[in-house]
Design a protein around this motif. Structure first.
Motif, PDB file in Angstrom:
ATOM      1  N   PHE A  51       0.829  -1.201   0.000  1.00  0.00           N
ATOM      2  CA  PHE A  51       0.000   0.000   0.000  1.00  0.00           C
ATOM      3  C   PHE A  51       0.868   1.259   0.000  1.00  0.00           C
ATOM      4  N   LEU A  52       1.941   1.263   0.800  1.00  0.00           N
ATOM      5  CA  LEU A  52       2.814   2.431   0.873  1.00  0.00           C
ATOM      6  C   LEU A  52       3.520   2.699  -0.458  1.00  0.00           C
ATOM      7  N   ILE A  53       3.895   1.649  -1.161  1.00  0.00           N
ATOM      8  CA  ILE A  53       4.519   1.825  -2.475  1.00  0.00           C
ATOM      9  C   ILE A  53       3.529   2.467  -3.441  1.00  0.00           C
ATOM     10  N   LEU A  54       2.301   1.983  -3.434  1.00  0.00           N
ATOM     11  CA  LEU A  54       1.273   2.592  -4.299  1.00  0.00           C
ATOM     12  C   LEU A  54       1.037   4.050  -3.919  1.00  0.00           C
ATOM     13  N   TYR A  55       0.987   4.314  -2.627  1.00  0.00           N
ATOM     14  CA  TYR A  55       0.787   5.679  -2.133  1.00  0.00           C
ATOM     15  C   TYR A  55       1.916   6.584  -2.623  1.00  0.00           C
ATOM     16  N   CYS A  56       3.159   6.131  -2.435  1.00  0.00           N
ATOM     17  CA  CYS A  56       4.316   6.950  -2.840  1.00  0.00           C
ATOM     18  C   CYS A  56       4.335   7.183  -4.347  1.00  0.00           C
ATOM     19  N   MET A  57       4.039   6.152  -5.121  1.00  0.00           N
ATOM     20  CA  MET A  57       4.038   6.313  -6.578  1.00  0.00           C
ATOM     21  C   MET A  57       2.944   7.276  -7.016  1.00  0.00           C
ATOM     22  N   THR A  58       1.741   7.063  -6.525  1.00  0.00           N
ATOM     23  CA  THR A  58       0.600   7.879  -6.952  1.00  0.00           C
ATOM     24  C   THR A  58       0.768   9.337  -6.551  1.00  0.00           C
ATOM     25  N   LEU A  59       1.068   9.552  -5.275  1.00  0.00           N
ATOM     26  CA  LEU A  59       1.179  10.934  -4.814  1.00  0.00           C
ATOM     27  C   LEU A  59       2.466  11.592  -5.282  1.00  0.00           C
ATOM     28  N   GLY A  60       3.527  10.818  -5.468  1.00  0.00           N
ATOM     29  CA  GLY A  60       4.766  11.390  -5.996  1.00  0.00           C
ATOM     30  C   GLY A  60       4.565  11.939  -7.403  1.00  0.00           C
ATOM     31  N   VAL A  61       3.910  11.156  -8.246  1.00  0.00           N
ATOM     32  CA  VAL A  61       3.624  11.602  -9.609  1.00  0.00           C
ATOM     33  C   VAL A  61       2.653  12.783  -9.582  1.00  0.00           C
ATOM     34  N   SER A  62       1.647  12.705  -8.708  1.00  0.00           N
ATOM     35  CA  SER A  62       0.678  13.814  -8.596  1.00  0.00           C
ATOM     36  C   SER A  62       1.366  15.101  -8.174  1.00  0.00           C
ATOM     37  N   ASP A  63       2.292  14.989  -7.225  1.00  0.00           N
ATOM     38  CA  ASP A  63       2.997  16.169  -6.744  1.00  0.00           C
ATOM     39  C   ASP A  63       3.822  16.807  -7.858  1.00  0.00           C
ATOM     40  N   VAL A  64       4.518  15.984  -8.624  1.00  0.00           N
ATOM     41  CA  VAL A  64       5.322  16.504  -9.737  1.00  0.00           C
ATOM     42  C   VAL A  64       4.410  17.165 -10.775  1.00  0.00           C
ATOM     43  N   PHE A  65       3.291  16.522 -11.086  1.00  0.00           N
ATOM     44  CA  PHE A  65       2.341  17.085 -12.050  1.00  0.00           C
ATOM     45  C   PHE A  65       1.801  18.427 -11.560  1.00  0.00           C
ATOM     46  N   MET A  66       1.393  18.466 -10.289  1.00  0.00           N
ATOM     47  CA  MET A  66       0.841  19.714  -9.740  1.00  0.00           C
ATOM     48  C   MET A  66       1.888  20.825  -9.724  1.00  0.00           C
ATOM     49  N   ARG A  67       3.119  20.474  -9.393  1.00  0.00           N
ATOM     50  CA  ARG A  67       4.167  21.487  -9.272  1.00  0.00           C
ATOM     51  C   ARG A  67       4.604  22.031 -10.621  1.00  0.00           C
ATOM     52  N   TYR A  68       4.860  21.140 -11.577  1.00  0.00           N
ATOM     53  CA  TYR A  68       5.464  21.580 -12.831  1.00  0.00           C
ATOM     54  C   TYR A  68       4.464  21.854 -13.953  1.00  0.00           C
ATOM     55  N   VAL A  69       3.341  21.174 -13.967  1.00  0.00           N
ATOM     56  CA  VAL A  69       2.367  21.382 -15.036  1.00  0.00           C
ATOM     57  C   VAL A  69       1.337  22.439 -14.634  1.00  0.00           C
ATOM     58  N   LEU A  70       0.800  22.293 -13.427  1.00  0.00           N
ATOM     59  CA  LEU A  70      -0.236  23.232 -12.981  1.00  0.00           C
ATOM     60  C   LEU A  70       0.328  24.440 -12.241  1.00  0.00           C
ATOM     61  N   ASN A  71       1.635  24.400 -11.942  1.00  0.00           N
ATOM     62  CA  ASN A  71       2.285  25.465 -11.177  1.00  0.00           C
ATOM     63  C   ASN A  71       1.572  25.730  -9.844  1.00  0.00           C
ATOM     64  N   ALA A  72       1.135  24.623  -9.208  1.00  0.00           N
ATOM     65  CA  ALA A  72       0.425  24.709  -7.926  1.00  0.00           C
ATOM     66  C   ALA A  72       0.972  23.616  -6.999  1.00  0.00           C
ATOM     67  N   PRO A  73       2.147  23.841  -6.392  1.00  0.00           N
ATOM     68  CA  PRO A  73       2.735  22.799  -5.548  1.00  0.00           C
ATOM     69  C   PRO A  73       1.869  22.480  -4.327  1.00  0.00           C
TER      70      PRO A  73
END
Length: 173
Positions: free
Chosen positions: A23-45
Motif C-alpha cells: 500500500f505504501l509503495i502505491l501511495y508513494c508512486m501515486t502521490l509522488g507523480v501527482s505532486d510533480v504534475f501539480m508542481r510543474y504542469v499546474l504550477n500549484a505545488p
C-alpha cells in the motif's frame, strides 16, 4: 511447539507488514507523480504531499525490513555463503546474530527515547499543514522489535540446524 508458534506469529506479522508495504509503495508512486504534475504542469505545488511521502518512506523501510528478513531476502556476501552447506550457513548466521541483536537493541532503545521525546514535545512538521512526527518515530522501535523477534527465531533455527536437530531445506533458507 514454541518454535511453531514463533514461526506462525512472525509469519503473520510479516504478511501484514508486506501488505502495508504494498500500500505504501502505491501511495508513494501515486502521490509522488501527482505532486510533480501539480508542481510543474499546474504550477500549484502541494503543501502536504512531500511531507507525507517522507513519512511513508520511513514506514516503508520499517515494514520492508520485517518482510525481507522473514522471507530471507536480504543481500548476503555470496562469495562465502552461497556454496556453503546448510550447516555452515547456520554457523555463519549464528556468528553474526549477536551483531544484529546489538544493533537492534540500540535501535529499539534509542528509537523509543526519540519517539517519547517527540511525543512529549508534541512535535509536528514545520509546514503549513502540521503533521505529527511522533507516530512515525514510534514505528522505528516497534519495527525493530519485530525484526528482533525474527532474528531470534532464525537464531534458534540455526542452532537447531548446527546441533543436527533440524535440517533446513532450500525452500526455508
Amino acid at each position: 511447539m514454541l518454535m511453531r508458534q514463533l514461526e506462525r506469529v512472525t509469519g503473520a506479522i510479516s504478511e501484514v507488514t508486506g501488505r502495508i508495504g504494498w500500500f505504501l509503495i502505491l501511495y508513494c508512486m501515486t502521490l509522488g507523480v501527482s505532486d510533480v504534475f501539480m508542481r510543474y504542469v499546474l504550477n500549484a505545488p502541494s503543501q502536504w504531499i512531500g511531507t507525507t511521502l517522507q513519512a511513508a518512506m520511513v514506514l516503508l523501510a520499517c515494514v520492508g525490513g520485517i518482510y525481507a528478513l522473514q522471507h530471507d531476502s536480504f543481500v548476503k556476501l555470496d562469495l562465502f555463503y552461497a556454496n556453503a552447506s546448510t550447516r555452515s550457513k547456520a554457523l555463519l548466521d549464528v556468528i553474526t546474530a549477536p551483531f544484529a541483536v546489538l544493533f537492534l537493541g540500540a535501535l529499539i532503545l534509542k528509537g523509543y527515547e526519540a519517539a517519547s521525546l517527540s511525543l512529549m514535545l508534541n512535535q509536528h512538521t514545520p509546514t503549513s499543514v502540521p503533521i505529527p512526527i511522533y507516530p512515525i518515530k514510534y514505528a522505528i522501535p516497534v519495527s525493530g522489535a519485530f525484526v528482533l523477534l525474527i532474528v531470534i527465531k532464525h537464531f534458534i533455527r540455526d542452532l537447531r540446524t548446527i546441533w543436527g536437530l533440524e535440517t533446513a531445506t532450500e525452500d526455508e533458507v
